[in-house]
Scaffold this motif. Sequence first.
Motif, short mmCIF file in Angstrom:
data_model
loop_
_atom_site.label_atom_id
_atom_site.label_comp_id
_atom_site.label_asym_id
_atom_site.label_seq_id
_atom_site.Cartn_x
_atom_site.Cartn_y
_atom_site.Cartn_z
N ASP A 172 -2.17 -7.13 -2.76
CA ASP A 172 -3.05 -7.37 -4.11
C ASP A 172 -2.38 -8.31 -5.54
O ASP A 172 -3.60 -9.25 -6.28
N THR A 173 -1.04 -7.69 -5.68
CA THR A 173 -0.40 -8.15 -6.71
C THR A 173 -0.71 -9.58 -7.39
O THR A 173 -0.57 -10.50 -8.02
N ALA A 174 0.77 -9.75 -5.91
CA ALA A 174 0.29 -11.45 -5.53
C ALA A 174 -0.84 -12.22 -5.30
O ALA A 174 -0.40 -13.45 -4.92
N ALA A 175 -2.32 -11.92 -5.22
CA ALA A 175 -3.26 -12.19 -4.36
C ALA A 175 -3.34 -12.97 -3.45
O ALA A 175 -3.80 -13.89 -3.30
N VAL A 176 -3.11 -11.93 -2.36
CA VAL A 176 -2.33 -12.66 -1.15
C VAL A 176 -4.43 -12.21 -0.69
O VAL A 176 -3.79 -11.14 -0.34
N ALA A 177 -4.50 -12.74 0.19
CA ALA A 177 -5.68 -12.32 1.32
C ALA A 177 -5.03 -11.48 2.66
O ALA A 177 -4.41 -12.11 2.98
N TYR A 178 -5.90 -10.75 2.54
CA TYR A 178 -5.49 -9.92 4.06
C TYR A 178 -6.15 -9.22 5.00
O TYR A 178 -7.69 -8.90 3.90
N GLN A 179 -6.44 -9.21 6.03
CA GLN A 179 -7.03 -8.25 6.54
C GLN A 179 -6.71 -6.90 7.02
O GLN A 179 -5.72 -7.29 8.03
N VAL A 180 -7.01 -6.26 7.59
CA VAL A 180 -6.73 -4.76 8.23
C VAL A 180 -7.26 -4.85 9.39
O VAL A 180 -8.73 -5.07 9.74
N VAL A 181 -5.60 -4.61 10.48
CA VAL A 181 -6.31 -4.65 11.80
C VAL A 181 -5.88 -3.83 12.40
O VAL A 181 -4.58 -2.57 12.39
N LEU A 182 -7.11 -2.34 12.71
CA LEU A 182 -6.86 -1.36 13.38
C LEU A 182 -6.20 -1.53 14.56
O LEU A 182 -6.58 -2.32 15.25
N THR A 183 -4.84 -0.97 15.07
CA THR A 183 -4.41 -0.93 16.31
C THR A 183 -4.08 0.49 17.16
O THR A 183 -4.85 0.89 16.87
N LYS A 184 -4.18 0.34 18.29
CA LYS A 184 -4.64 1.12 19.79
C LYS A 184 -5.25 1.61 19.39
O LYS A 184 -5.58 3.14 19.68
N ILE A 185 -6.78 1.06 19.79
CA ILE A 185 -7.91 2.19 19.32
C ILE A 185 -8.61 2.48 20.46
O ILE A 185 -8.89 4.05 20.69
N ASP A 186 -7.68 2.42 21.42
CA ASP A 186 -8.08 3.12 23.32
C ASP A 186 -7.23 4.63 22.94
O ASP A 186 -7.49 5.35 23.99
N GLU A 243 -13.80 5.50 6.06
CA GLU A 243 -12.90 5.86 5.18
C GLU A 243 -11.84 5.00 4.86
O GLU A 243 -11.64 4.84 3.63
N MET A 244 -11.45 4.39 5.88
CA MET A 244 -10.32 3.41 4.97
C MET A 244 -11.69 2.33 5.31
O MET A 244 -10.71 1.61 3.61
N GLY A 245 -12.65 1.81 4.85
CA GLY A 245 -13.63 1.02 4.66
C GLY A 245 -13.59 1.13 3.51
O GLY A 245 -13.99 0.01 2.04
N ARG A 246 -13.94 2.26 2.94
CA ARG A 246 -14.25 2.67 1.61
C ARG A 246 -12.91 2.36 1.00
O ARG A 246 -12.83 2.43 -0.16
N GLU A 247 -12.22 2.50 1.61
CA GLU A 247 -10.50 2.23 0.18
C GLU A 247 -10.17 0.59 -0.18
O GLU A 247 -9.89 0.94 -1.12
N ILE A 248 -10.59 0.28 0.72
CA ILE A 248 -10.38 -1.47 1.01
C ILE A 248 -11.05 -2.13 0.52
O ILE A 248 -10.93 -2.75 -0.32
N LEU A 306 0.02 -20.33 3.10
CA LEU A 306 -0.06 -18.80 3.12
C LEU A 306 -1.95 -18.49 3.06
O LEU A 306 -2.32 -18.28 2.21
N HIS A 307 -2.62 -18.44 4.21
CA HIS A 307 -4.10 -17.60 3.98
C HIS A 307 -4.50 -17.03 4.19
O HIS A 307 -5.55 -16.20 3.86
N ARG A 308 -3.70 -16.03 5.03
CA ARG A 308 -4.04 -15.06 5.41
C ARG A 308 -3.25 -14.02 5.70
O ARG A 308 -2.37 -14.43 6.85
N VAL A 309 -3.40 -12.64 6.12
CA VAL A 309 -2.39 -11.34 6.00
C VAL A 309 -3.06 -11.13 6.54
O VAL A 309 -3.65 -9.75 6.31
N CYS A 310 -2.31 -10.09 8.05
CA CYS A 310 -3.28 -9.74 8.72
C CYS A 310 -2.72 -7.73 8.93
O CYS A 310 -1.31 -8.75 9.86
N LEU A 311 -3.02 -6.80 8.64
CA LEU A 311 -2.26 -6.40 8.54
C LEU A 311 -2.58 -4.78 9.05
O LEU A 311 -3.45 -4.26 8.90
N LEU A 312 -1.32 -4.02 10.33
CA LEU A 312 -1.42 -3.88 10.73
C LEU A 312 -1.93 -2.28 11.19
O LEU A 312 -0.42 -2.30 9.90
N VAL A 313 -2.94 -1.68 11.34
CA VAL A 313 -2.57 -0.41 10.79
C VAL A 313 -3.36 0.34 12.01
O VAL A 313 -3.74 0.56 12.27
N ASP A 314 -1.99 1.30 12.70
CA ASP A 314 -2.10 2.42 14.03
C ASP A 314 -3.37 3.25 13.54
O ASP A 314 -3.29 3.98 12.76
#
Length: 214
Positions: free
Chosen positions: A148-162, A175-180, A123-131
Amino acid sequence: MTETAGTDEQDIEAGRLLFARECRFMRGVASLDQLPPAGMPEIAFAGRSNVGKSSLLNALTGRRALARTSRTPGRTQQLNFFDLGGRLVLVDLPGYGWARVSRSLVDAWTRLLRDYLRGRPTLHRVCLLVDSRHGFKPSDREFMDMLDTAAVAYQVVLTKIDKVKPHTLESRAGEMGREIARRGAAHPSLARTSAQESFGIAELRAELAGIAGS
């Protein structure tokens, strides 16, 4: 488009070619003993129920029904594995959050997810989708804590930006960028997508193709 700078035409083309390959359903997994043998790099797609996960997978692969879409939360009830052209495995994870299923089933999904995330070497990455209309919810943060606890790399993917006004999207993404940025396993950039309008799809394909080639 994504916030990742420098995605060039060569990367875009590599992503297009990879995701134009045959994408074959391998198996649905309801317990760890059903997992396919570890081999190709895997990218998992996670998110709250009805975040648009199936729509994004369909858009990435250019198919209408690779992953079923539904207005009913909790439609994906197992880990679904797809072989993308013998180069990459896409894993559609069960939605979390407010799925209209029994507590016992939610608990079973959670155990399966934790075991998979902690112990899968390919498992190389998790794409974490957020509305993008809502930003992070408590269940998203709980899932990020688990990653984070499992040390699994993930990327936040914003959906439905239209569905979001540009100034609202910019503020929320900031705001989300500062949090991650404060999270150890999170990719530093957000991806912004709309499966319906094909926004950000080519750029996300390019980034994921880089994982297949690594």
